[in-house]
Design a protein around this motif. Structure first.
Motif, PDB file in Angstrom:
ATOM      1  N   SER A 145     -14.944 -18.780  -1.228  1.00 28.17           N
ATOM      2  CA  SER A 145     -14.002 -19.780  -0.476  1.00 28.17           C
ATOM      3  C   SER A 145     -13.215 -19.089   0.167  1.00 28.17           C
ATOM      4  N   LEU A 146     -12.727 -19.811   1.505  1.00 32.65           N
ATOM      5  CA  LEU A 146     -11.582 -18.858   2.219  1.00 32.65           C
ATOM      6  C   LEU A 146     -10.193 -19.182   1.474  1.00 32.65           C
ATOM      7  N   THR A 147     -10.303 -20.193   0.713  1.00 31.05           N
ATOM      8  CA  THR A 147      -8.882 -20.655   0.228  1.00 31.05           C
ATOM      9  C   THR A 147      -8.674 -20.010  -1.196  1.00 31.05           C
ATOM     10  N   GLY A 148      -9.761 -19.454  -1.681  1.00 27.15           N
ATOM     11  CA  GLY A 148      -9.821 -18.733  -3.091  1.00 27.15           C
ATOM     12  C   GLY A 148     -10.247 -19.911  -4.251  1.00 27.15           C
TER      13      GLY A 148
ATOM     14  N   ASN B  56      -6.735  10.238  -4.122  1.00 29.38           N
ATOM     15  CA  ASN B  56      -5.552   9.446  -4.553  1.00 29.38           C
ATOM     16  C   ASN B  56      -5.181   8.534  -3.599  1.00 29.38           C
ATOM     17  N   LYS B  57      -6.043   8.108  -2.525  1.00 28.64           N
ATOM     18  CA  LYS B  57      -5.758   6.890  -1.693  1.00 28.64           C
ATOM     19  C   LYS B  57      -5.909   5.670  -2.559  1.00 28.64           C
ATOM     20  N   ALA B  58      -5.255   4.500  -2.083  1.00 29.27           N
ATOM     21  CA  ALA B  58      -5.554   3.533  -2.667  1.00 29.27           C
ATOM     22  C   ALA B  58      -5.116   2.131  -1.925  1.00 29.27           C
ATOM     23  N   ILE B  59      -5.923   1.128  -2.378  1.00 29.06           N
ATOM     24  CA  ILE B  59      -5.589  -0.159  -1.788  1.00 29.06           C
ATOM     25  C   ILE B  59      -4.612  -0.882  -2.921  1.00 29.06           C
ATOM     26  N   LEU B  60      -3.382  -1.366  -2.705  1.00 28.70           N
ATOM     27  CA  LEU B  60      -2.141  -1.296  -3.416  1.00 28.70           C
ATOM     28  C   LEU B  60      -2.148  -2.874  -4.129  1.00 28.70           C
ATOM     29  N   TYR B  61      -1.196  -3.034  -5.071  1.00 30.00           N
ATOM     30  CA  TYR B  61      -0.816  -4.146  -5.528  1.00 30.00           C
ATOM     31  C   TYR B  61      -0.318  -5.476  -4.682  1.00 30.00           C
ATOM     32  N   THR B  62      -0.380  -6.674  -4.937  1.00 29.22           N
ATOM     33  CA  THR B  62       0.151  -7.517  -3.878  1.00 29.22           C
ATOM     34  C   THR B  62       1.547  -7.730  -4.019  1.00 29.22           C
ATOM     35  N   GLY B  63       1.925  -7.813  -5.220  1.00 27.39           N
ATOM     36  CA  GLY B  63       3.405  -8.237  -5.427  1.00 27.39           C
ATOM     37  C   GLY B  63       3.531  -9.677  -5.339  1.00 27.39           C
ATOM     38  N   LEU B  64       2.612 -10.409  -5.227  1.00 26.13           N
ATOM     39  CA  LEU B  64       2.740 -11.820  -4.915  1.00 26.13           C
ATOM     40  C   LEU B  64       2.468 -12.588  -6.201  1.00 26.13           C
ATOM     41  N   ALA B  65       2.832 -13.923  -6.291  1.00 27.42           N
ATOM     42  CA  ALA B  65       2.536 -14.857  -7.366  1.00 27.42           C
ATOM     43  C   ALA B  65       1.043 -14.896  -7.649  1.00 27.42           C
ATOM     44  N   PHE B  66       0.856 -15.595  -8.983  1.00 26.46           N
ATOM     45  CA  PHE B  66      -0.542 -15.880  -9.194  1.00 26.46           C
ATOM     46  C   PHE B  66      -1.261 -16.720  -8.439  1.00 26.46           C
ATOM     47  N   ARG B  67      -2.546 -16.327  -8.200  1.00 24.83           N
ATOM     48  CA  ARG B  67      -3.542 -16.973  -7.304  1.00 24.83           C
ATOM     49  C   ARG B  67      -2.953 -17.053  -5.616  1.00 24.83           C
ATOM     50  N   ASN B  68      -1.970 -16.251  -5.446  1.00 20.16           N
ATOM     51  CA  ASN B  68      -1.735 -16.017  -4.124  1.00 20.16           C
ATOM     52  C   ASN B  68      -2.432 -14.977  -3.732  1.00 20.16           C
ATOM     53  N   CYS B  69      -3.449 -15.270  -2.631  1.00 18.56           N
ATOM     54  CA  CYS B  69      -4.679 -14.444  -2.446  1.00 18.56           C
ATOM     55  C   CYS B  69      -4.378 -13.866  -0.843  1.00 18.56           C
TER      56      CYS B  69
END
Length: 289
Positions: free
Chosen positions: A162-165, A104-117
């Motif tokens: 790309s580092l900018t996404g 049940n370990k996880a890497i979780l949701y960003t909670g950030l705006a679309f395409r904010n990577c």
């Protein structure tokens, strides 16, 4: 919502794939349905399967009644089973997480705006692989990159893309990466570059430069072309790849040194069907070769 992946552990060479529309799982080259259509399949692992209610189920190979193991709330996108640790790494794209079963370990949701990577969270993750050292490789669809997460790290490092996404179609960038395959010995990372309609092989030497090993950068149904493929399987010999050619409704085998694929199941012309010789939006594939 979607049919995902079927994987049984066979001692003999066998390939099993899933059909996105008929919700069945079949063996190649002509299909024998082994699970479904009574179930809507999303994921199978360790003789298990996920159904349309977003459950991970465990199945005995001779019993079509599954035992629920995990509810992911959203459809599971891809998984990787680590034979060394018996851990199952599952990406749930619409929840923006990677979950490790049964810990049940996880890497979780960003909670950030679309395409904010950001690199300390995931955002609509797709493909996942784990190497012999326990490092996790994760494809991020809208960020057009692959990140590497070392053991106990709190963030990933971009190793491909790309580092900018941003998306593009040159030999250093991606446009909508889906599943990935790792050749740790050489070392190479194979990426299904979905919207560029190609398979890219990146040398993991820090250069992040790719060679196209399948597809010609344009969508089509010729044997040289792909159309929004979703999954890739690298054979144990590291000389061949098998590709789920999603919108061409077929599975193709490519010798890595060649530029033309061979259709091994589905209609070579790229048309959908529901017979035992046809596929309809094939999504995922695993082989024991």
């Amino acid at each position: 919502m979607h049919t995902r992946l079927l994987w049984f552990l066979f001692k003999k060479c066998v390939l099993i794939l899933t059909d996105n529309v008929t919700h069945t799982s079949t063996m190649m080259a002509y299909g024998t349905t082994v699970v479904g259509p009574a179930l809507r399949l999303d994921l199978i692992a360790l003789e298990g399967v996920g159904d349309g209610t977003n459950l991970l189920l465990r199945f005995n190979q001779t019993n079509r009644v599954g035992v629920p193991l995990q509810n992911y709330s959203m459809w599971s996108t891809f998984f990787f089973y680590d034979n060394r640790t018996s851990l199952l790494y599952v990406t749930i794209m619409d929840r923006c997480i990677l979950q490790i079963w049964p810990t049940n370990k996880a890497i979780l949701y960003t909670g950030l705006a679309f395409r904010n990577c950001p690199l300390n969270k995931l955002y609509r993750s797709t493909g996942v692989m784990v190497d012999s050292q326990g490092n996790i490789y994760i494809a991020i669809l809208p960020c057009n990159w692959i990140t590497k997460w070392t053991i106990n790290s709190s963030s990933g490092v971009v190793i491909v893309g790309s580092l900018t996404g941003s998306s593009n179609s040159d030999n250093k960038t991606l446009f909508g990466p889906y599943n990935i395959a790792l050749d740790e010995a050489n070392p190479y990372l194979y990426v299904t570059d979905r919207y560029n309609n190609r398979i890219q092989r990146f040398m993991l030497d820090g250069s992040s430069v790719a060679v196209t090993v399948a597809g010609v950068n344009s969508a089509g149904s010729a044997q040289t072309q792909l159309r929004q493929r979703t999954d890739i399987y690298l054979t144990k010999s590291k000389t061949k790849i098998c590709i789920c050619n999603n919108f061409n409704h077929r599975i193709q085998k490519w010798n890595i040194s060649e530029t033309v694929g061979t259709t091994v199941t589905g209609n070579p012309n790229g048309t959908a069907g529901s017979s035992q010789f046809s596929l309809n939006r094939s999504y995922s594939i695993v082989m024991d070769v």
